[in-house]
Scaffold this motif. Structure first.
Motif, PDB file in Angstrom:
ATOM      1  N   CYS A   5      92.694  -8.076 -61.472  1.00  0.00           N
ATOM      2  CA  CYS A   5      92.829  -7.271 -62.726  1.00  0.00           C
ATOM      3  C   CYS A   5      91.688  -7.505 -63.684  1.00  0.00           C
ATOM      4  O   CYS A   5      91.280  -8.545 -64.124  1.00  0.00           O
ATOM      5  N   PHE A   7      91.315  -6.156 -66.774  1.00  0.00           N
ATOM      6  CA  PHE A   7      91.621  -6.930 -68.190  1.00  0.00           C
ATOM      7  C   PHE A   7      92.055  -8.196 -68.207  1.00  0.00           C
ATOM      8  O   PHE A   7      91.745  -9.093 -69.345  1.00  0.00           O
ATOM      9  N   CYS A   8      92.563  -8.649 -67.135  1.00  0.00           N
ATOM     10  CA  CYS A   8      92.992 -10.380 -67.146  1.00  0.00           C
ATOM     11  C   CYS A   8      91.612 -10.796 -67.042  1.00  0.00           C
ATOM     12  O   CYS A   8      91.408 -12.011 -67.841  1.00  0.00           O
ATOM     13  N   HIS A  47      99.363 -10.710 -68.183  1.00  0.00           N
ATOM     14  CA  HIS A  47      99.459  -9.622 -67.501  1.00  0.00           C
ATOM     15  C   HIS A  47     100.892  -8.875 -67.606  1.00  0.00           C
ATOM     16  O   HIS A  47     101.661  -9.716 -67.129  1.00  0.00           O
ATOM     17  N   HIS A  99      96.854  -2.806 -66.780  1.00  0.00           N
ATOM     18  CA  HIS A  99      96.905  -3.918 -67.714  1.00  0.00           C
ATOM     19  C   HIS A  99      97.361  -3.463 -68.966  1.00  0.00           C
ATOM     20  O   HIS A  99      96.311  -2.630 -69.682  1.00  0.00           O
TER      21      HIS A  99
HETATM   22 ZN    ZN Z   1      95.815  -7.723 -65.902  1.00  0.00          ZN
END
Ligand code: ZN
Ligand code: 5GP
Length: 115
Positions: A5, A7-8, A47, A99
């Motif tokens: 992910c 944005f994680c 998340h 996300h």
């Molecule tokens: Zn994420």
């Protein structure tokens, strides 16, 4: 943390971004492809895939995401002129990063209805 992910990874500092705000549960950074003079993304560190995945336990966090966006708008000096918060959800909503993120956009007049 959800593997792969984007944005994680940004929240964890594994992919660089231009930070605007950070605390133990929320990160804000500038959009890489800004659609307005001010275009910032406000995300939870944990998340959550989209707004439809916000459950009762996340309610207070969701509120703090909005308050954080408003607080950043003040800091960016676009609160008085006005700004827009956008939550895109899934395909028809135009969500491309899965996300949860709040778009904070301002510094120009916004059209209505959005495209
Ligand atoms: Zn994420
Ligand atoms: P969505 O279309 O999912 O609502 O918004 C995703 C946003 O993430 C887009 O505005 C896009 O420009 C932004 N974005 C995509 N990849 C990156 C990246 O690697 N870094 C940053 N800062 N923003 C990104």
């Amino acid at each position: 943390m959800t593997p792969d992910c984007l944005f994680c990874k940004i929240a964890q500092g594994k992919i660089p971004a231009t930070p605007v705000f950070s605390n133990d549960e929320i990160v804000a950074f500038r959009d890489i492809n800004p659609q307005a003079p001010t275009h910032i993304l406000v995300i939870p560190r944990n998340h959550i895939t989209s707004i439809v995945d916000v459950d009762a336990a996340d309610e207070a966090l969701a509120g703090r995401l909005l308050r954080t966006a408003a607080s950043i708008a003040k800091a960016e000096k676009i609160a008085d002129s006005g700004f827009r918060l956008v939550l895109n959800c899934n395909k028809d909503g135009g969500q491309t990063v899965m996300h949860l993120h709040v778009h904070l956009m301002g510094g120009r007049g916004m059209a209505w209805p959005p495209g």
